[in-house]
Design a protein around this motif. Structure first.
Motif, mmCIF file in Angstrom:
data_model
loop_
_atom_site.group_PDB
_atom_site.id
_atom_site.type_symbol
_atom_site.label_atom_id
_atom_site.label_comp_id
_atom_site.label_asym_id
_atom_site.label_seq_id
_atom_site.Cartn_x
_atom_site.Cartn_y
_atom_site.Cartn_z
ATOM 1 N N ALA A 51 0.862 -1.180 0.000
ATOM 2 C CA ALA A 51 0.000 0.000 0.000
ATOM 3 C C ALA A 51 0.901 1.233 0.000
ATOM 4 C CB ALA A 51 -0.897 -0.003 1.233
ATOM 5 N N SER A 52 0.399 2.313 -0.565
ATOM 6 C CA SER A 52 1.200 3.539 -0.621
ATOM 7 C C SER A 52 1.541 4.008 0.794
ATOM 8 C CB SER A 52 0.458 4.634 -1.386
ATOM 9 O OG SER A 52 -0.595 5.154 -0.611
ATOM 10 N N SER A 53 2.698 4.613 0.945
ATOM 11 C CA SER A 53 3.134 5.057 2.277
ATOM 12 C C SER A 53 2.163 6.073 2.863
ATOM 13 C CB SER A 53 4.554 5.631 2.217
ATOM 14 O OG SER A 53 4.624 6.692 1.299
ATOM 15 N N ALA A 59 -4.134 5.179 7.444
ATOM 16 C CA ALA A 59 -4.722 4.014 8.115
ATOM 17 C C ALA A 59 -4.241 3.952 9.569
ATOM 18 C CB ALA A 59 -4.353 2.734 7.369
ATOM 19 N N LYS A 60 -2.961 4.155 9.772
ATOM 20 C CA LYS A 60 -2.408 4.113 11.128
ATOM 21 C C LYS A 60 -3.043 5.180 12.011
ATOM 22 C CE LYS A 60 1.940 3.838 13.587
ATOM 23 N NZ LYS A 60 3.389 3.808 13.495
ATOM 24 N N SER A 61 -3.313 6.365 11.440
ATOM 25 C CA SER A 61 -3.948 7.437 12.222
ATOM 26 C C SER A 61 -5.373 7.059 12.637
ATOM 27 C CB SER A 61 -3.950 8.759 11.443
ATOM 28 O OG SER A 61 -4.934 8.745 10.426
ATOM 29 N N ASP A 65 -4.112 -1.175 10.627
ATOM 30 C CA ASP A 65 -2.805 -1.613 10.149
ATOM 31 C C ASP A 65 -2.958 -2.273 8.782
ATOM 32 O OD1 ASP A 65 -0.228 -2.496 9.774
ATOM 33 O OD2 ASP A 65 -0.319 -4.041 11.336
ATOM 34 N N ILE A 66 -2.405 -1.640 7.768
ATOM 35 C CA ILE A 66 -2.430 -2.237 6.422
ATOM 36 C C ILE A 66 -1.005 -2.486 5.926
ATOM 37 C CG2 ILE A 66 -4.699 -1.293 5.820
ATOM 38 C CD1 ILE A 66 -3.263 0.839 4.143
ATOM 39 N N SER A 67 -0.076 -2.594 6.858
ATOM 40 C CA SER A 67 1.335 -2.755 6.498
ATOM 41 C C SER A 67 1.624 -4.058 5.752
ATOM 42 C CB SER A 67 2.214 -2.669 7.748
ATOM 43 O OG SER A 67 1.889 -3.699 8.656
#
Length: 160
Positions: A51-53, A59-61, A65-67
């Motif tokens: 996924a794009s940075s 997502a993290k905000s 978590d889509i890491s």
């Protein structure tokens, strides 16, 4: 188990975020509904990408978590394995609609159909500069909440 596929262009921005947001929305709204959510892109190609940075940061905000996400090219032969294919834009919609057999139970729909807001059909893509990254969450949240309520109503009515 209700199988859902989010379909976008590159499978690095909209779909990964929508998948994580829908899982959270369903969990909050109706935790008894069991869903399996996948993502794919109509132009993802053969090169697997994360996924794009920027979308990972967003997502993290949101506490998501889509890491681990990796892009996947949509495979026409597998589209009818899903109960719902939610397309981010009309090109994605027609790609899927033309591949799913007419007698299939798969419902191909634009994600934007799940709202009373008829001002847009395509979800703007921040990767293409159509919207700021931080603004896409509001749009997705609105459509995903409506879709989650739709699923809940269908399950309660015994349709799903």
């Amino acid at each position: 188990m209700i199988k859902i596929l989010f379909l976008c262009d590159t499978n690095t921005t909209l779909s990964p975020l929508a998948k994580a947001m829908l899982k959270k929305t369903i969990s909050d709204l109706e935790p008894s509904i069991r869903i399996e959510v996948d993502t794919a892109g109509t132009h993802a190609g053969k090169t697997v990408r994360p996924a794009s940075s920027e979308i990972k940061r967003i997502a993290k905000s949101l506490g998501l978590d889509i890491s681990e996400h990796r892009s996947l090219q949509a495979s026409p032969g597998e589209l009818s394995n899903y109960r719902f294919i939610l397309a981010m834009n009309e090109e994605n919609f027609w790609f899927a609609r033309n591949q799913v057999p007419k007698d299939s139970s798969t419902r191909v729909q634009l994600l934007s159909e799940f709202s009373n807001d008829y001002s847009r059909r395509d979800i703007p893509d921040p990767l293409l500069g159509e919207i700021e990254y931080q603004d896409i969450t509001k749009i997705l949240e609105k459509y995903l909440t409506h879709f989650a309520k739709h699923l809940s109503d269908q399950v309660k009515a015994g349709i799903l």
